[in-house]
Design a protein around this motif. Structure first.
Motif, PDB file in Angstrom:
ATOM      1  N   ASN A 157      -0.332 -10.934  32.219  1.00  0.00           N
ATOM      2  CA  ASN A 157      -1.769 -11.199  32.291  1.00  0.00           C
ATOM      3  C   ASN A 157      -2.334 -10.587  33.568  1.00  0.00           C
ATOM      4  O   ASN A 157      -1.794 -10.825  34.658  1.00  0.00           O
ATOM      5  N   VAL A 158      -3.401  -9.819  33.433  1.00  0.00           N
ATOM      6  CA  VAL A 158      -4.004  -9.156  34.594  1.00  0.00           C
ATOM      7  C   VAL A 158      -5.467  -9.585  34.691  1.00  0.00           C
ATOM      8  O   VAL A 158      -6.256  -9.347  33.774  1.00  0.00           O
ATOM      9  N   SER A 159      -5.814 -10.223  35.789  1.00  0.00           N
ATOM     10  CA  SER A 159      -7.201 -10.603  36.037  1.00  0.00           C
ATOM     11  C   SER A 159      -7.818  -9.636  37.041  1.00  0.00           C
ATOM     12  O   SER A 159      -7.133  -9.109  37.923  1.00  0.00           O
ATOM     13  N   ALA A 160      -9.114  -9.411  36.900  1.00  0.00           N
ATOM     14  CA  ALA A 160      -9.800  -8.471  37.798  1.00  0.00           C
ATOM     15  C   ALA A 160     -11.295  -8.727  37.750  1.00  0.00           C
ATOM     16  O   ALA A 160     -11.841  -9.087  36.705  1.00  0.00           O
ATOM     17  N   ALA A 161     -11.948  -8.558  38.892  1.00  0.00           N
ATOM     18  CA  ALA A 161     -13.411  -8.577  38.926  1.00  0.00           C
ATOM     19  C   ALA A 161     -13.923  -7.302  38.274  1.00  0.00           C
ATOM     20  O   ALA A 161     -13.239  -6.276  38.236  1.00  0.00           O
TER      21      ALA A 161
ATOM     22  N   SER B 188     -13.548 -11.520  28.428  1.00  0.00           N
ATOM     23  CA  SER B 188     -14.545 -11.516  29.490  1.00  0.00           C
ATOM     24  C   SER B 188     -14.655 -12.921  30.062  1.00  0.00           C
ATOM     25  O   SER B 188     -14.733 -13.904  29.316  1.00  0.00           O
ATOM     26  N   LEU B 189     -14.639 -13.032  31.382  1.00  0.00           N
ATOM     27  CA  LEU B 189     -14.680 -14.328  32.051  1.00  0.00           C
ATOM     28  C   LEU B 189     -15.858 -14.385  33.014  1.00  0.00           C
ATOM     29  O   LEU B 189     -16.373 -13.355  33.449  1.00  0.00           O
ATOM     30  N   ASP B 190     -16.237 -15.618  33.364  1.00  0.00           N
ATOM     31  CA  ASP B 190     -17.284 -15.867  34.370  1.00  0.00           C
ATOM     32  C   ASP B 190     -18.541 -15.045  34.084  1.00  0.00           C
ATOM     33  O   ASP B 190     -19.036 -14.297  34.934  1.00  0.00           O
ATOM     34  N   ARG B 191     -19.036 -15.197  32.844  1.00  0.00           N
ATOM     35  CA  ARG B 191     -20.282 -14.545  32.431  1.00  0.00           C
ATOM     36  C   ARG B 191     -20.258 -13.029  32.624  1.00  0.00           C
ATOM     37  O   ARG B 191     -21.230 -12.408  33.044  1.00  0.00           O
ATOM     38  N   GLY B 192     -19.124 -12.452  32.318  1.00  0.00           N
ATOM     39  CA  GLY B 192     -19.005 -11.000  32.363  1.00  0.00           C
ATOM     40  C   GLY B 192     -18.684 -10.417  33.716  1.00  0.00           C
ATOM     41  O   GLY B 192     -18.612  -9.190  33.855  1.00  0.00           O
ATOM     42  N   THR B 193     -18.462 -11.240  34.727  1.00  0.00           N
ATOM     43  CA  THR B 193     -18.161 -10.717  36.065  1.00  0.00           C
ATOM     44  C   THR B 193     -16.674 -10.443  36.262  1.00  0.00           C
ATOM     45  O   THR B 193     -16.292  -9.762  37.207  1.00  0.00           O
ATOM     46  N   LYS B 194     -15.819 -10.987  35.351  1.00  0.00           N
ATOM     47  CA  LYS B 194     -14.377 -10.798  35.462  1.00  0.00           C
ATOM     48  C   LYS B 194     -13.789 -10.528  34.085  1.00  0.00           C
ATOM     49  O   LYS B 194     -14.404 -10.796  33.062  1.00  0.00           O
ATOM     50  N   THR B 195     -12.574  -9.994  34.083  1.00  0.00           N
ATOM     51  CA  THR B 195     -11.850  -9.772  32.836  1.00  0.00           C
ATOM     52  C   THR B 195     -10.434 -10.314  32.957  1.00  0.00           C
ATOM     53  O   THR B 195      -9.874 -10.408  34.054  1.00  0.00           O
TER      54      THR B 195
END
Length: 501
Positions: free
Chosen positions: A452-456, A415-422
């Motif tokens: 690696n897959v990033s997503a909001a 979890s990234l950016d305080r749970g706003t992204k993964t």
């Protein structure tokens, strides 16, 4: 001499247009008493009528009572109040014989003091066992020996399981909007279930679920049935109508095999059809379900069934650990779980297909979007283990290793950016090194070890809009020696499409 009352008044100034009527004090008192009694009588009758109607509306329906206008307060509710998990009552079909071997599935998704419902058993469980607080409480079904059942290849337990919705309704629990049925080997993804049911008005009569994946099953048991293992939902308004006719209906359809068939037959008498939601999965398939999950339809993942009979979801893990891995991604972003996206690298002529939280496929060639959206045929039909037909399109898996994708399975999720992204990481899976493609143009794809897959975080409100698959783009460069591919999944821009050269 005349009496005073008979005297004639001769003075014209004393004559009145209307004579004055005079009452004695005793007459006035008697009149007031009668009027008071009349008013009290009317008020008393009105009060009795009101109380009788009020009490009738609060009655909990019993086995032989009609259910007209029962608990109307439950059918209204605040229109602005969103459906939550507390509005759902689960009815889990089990038996004392199968429960111990399957309860670990229920433990994966059940949340004590949050989810509501019961596992329904045929008899009391063994008395020397303590029922775990981490699982739903149990109830024993009523005796069903009086009901008819004549399906020669079925089991009388179907009658007992058919009545779960009725016995659940008759508990009279407050604040129930939906009755959701499933089996003891069904895994529900409850946040997505809430999202799906939130699209519908529980005050209307809805019957929600999906068919079997294998056409041969649908031909036998009907395309109109929501298959019980995959789970189905009945709105409170529909349940109130269903319980009125259910017991008689069970006898009318004594020849039908399963509880889900009998429920659908009864709903046909009410006139309510199946509303299909593609995230309910009966998983009437044999073999490896990989192809189905790697190309999941555009719908929230709601349930998985038959997990004891199919191969494990992740090849290196047992089924329980496979589910825990999938659920680890689901917990991070429920609405995005196994959602399908794909994109192209037009420099290296690569096609990449992503099933978020599950797997990534890298093809060292350009495939059309039509092919990429179609499930690879890694499984067979439920009954005859044939390669067809299914209720969705499939494409065969080539025996030529140079036509197969490089496959990566979920390794970890952050979890990234305080749970706003993964950020999900997928690790290359090698089934057999000797069978890999040895072509030169395939080598750069085989060199990739991680994706690696990033997503909001997926906005669940999108499921209430016109469906559209989200877009994918490759973020890192095109150097052939790289071992990691960086992808991003996002909402598509206006006029954006995935179109190869």
């Amino acid at each position: 001499m005349s009496s005073k009352g008979d005297q004639t008044i001769n003075d014209p100034m004393k004559i009145e247009a209307f004579p004055t009527i005079k009452f004695k004090a005793t007459d006035l008192f008697s009149l007031s008493i009668k009027l008071t009694l009349a008013i009290c009588t009317i008020a008393f009758i009105s009060l009795i009528t009101f109380l009788a109607c009020s009490n009738q509306s609060l009655l909990v329906p019993q086995n032989n009572q009609t259910v007209e206008n029962v608990n109307n307060r439950r059918l209204t509710g605040e229109a602005s109040e969103k459906t939550t998990i507390s509005h759902i009552l689960f009815g889990i079909a089990g038996s004392a014989k199968t429960w111990d071997g399957r309860r670990h599935y229920c433990k994966l998704w059940w949340k004590p003091n949050i989810t509501r419902g019961y596992v329904w058993l045929d008899v009391e469980p063994s008395g020397n066992k303590t029922w775990p607080a981490t699982l739903p409480a149990y109830r024993v079904n009523e005796d069903t020996s009086k009901f008819k059942y004549s399906c020669w290849y079925g089991s009388r337990s179907a009658v007992r399981l058919t009545r779960i919705v009725k016995e659940s309704f008759e508990l009279g629990l407050d604040n129930v909007r939906w009755f959701v049925m499933g089996d003891d080997d069904t895994v529900f993804f409850t946040e997505n279930l809430v999202t799906v049911l939130g699209k519908y008005d529980h005050n209307q009569m809805y019957y929600i679920g999906d068919n079997s994946e294998s056409v041969e099953q649908d031909l036998i048991h009907s395309y109109s049935v929501a298959y019980g293992g995959g789970g189905y939902a009945i709105s409170y308004a529909l349940a109130a109508e269903l319980v009125r006719i259910l017991d008689g209906c069970i006898d009318r359809y004594e020849e039908l095999y399963g509880a889900d068939q009998k429920i659908q037959a009864c709903l046909t008498e009410i006139g309510v059809p199946l509303t299909k939601e593609l995230g309910f999965h009966q998983l009437d398939v044999q073999g490896n379900p990989y192809g189905l999950l790697a190309a999941h339809p555009l719908a929230p993942l709601v349930s998985l069934h038959h997990l004891d009979t199919i191969q494990t979801l992740f090849p290196a893990l047992n089924q329980h650990d496979s589910l825990e891995k999938l659920i680890s991604a689901y917990k991070m972003d429920p609405g995005r779980t196994v959602q399908h996206s794909f994109c192209y690298d037009l420099v290296r002529n690569w096609s990449i297909s992503v099933s978020w939280g599950y797997a990534v496929e890298l093809y060292p060639s350009l495939l059309t979007a039509k092919k990429l959206e179609t499930a690879s045929l890694t499984f067979q039909t439920w009954k005859t283990r044939s390669s067809e037909p299914f209720t969705f399109n499939t494409r065969p898996v080539s025996s030529n290793p140079c036509e197969k994708p490089v496959v990566f399975f979920l390794d970890q999720v952050e979890s990234l950016d305080r749970g706003t992204k993964t950020l999900t990481t997928y690790k290359r899976f090698v089934e057999d090194l000797e069978s890999e493609c040895d072509r030169v143009d395939y080598a750069p794809a085989l060199a990739i070890q991680l994706v690696n897959v990033s997503a909001a975080h997926f906005d669940s409100r999108l499921w209430k809009k016109a469906p559209r698959r989200q877009c994918c783009e490759i973020l890192n460069g095109t150097d052939g020696v790289e071992r990691v591919v960086q992808l991003q999944i996002r909402g598509c821009n206006r006029f954006e499409s995935v179109t190869p050269r």
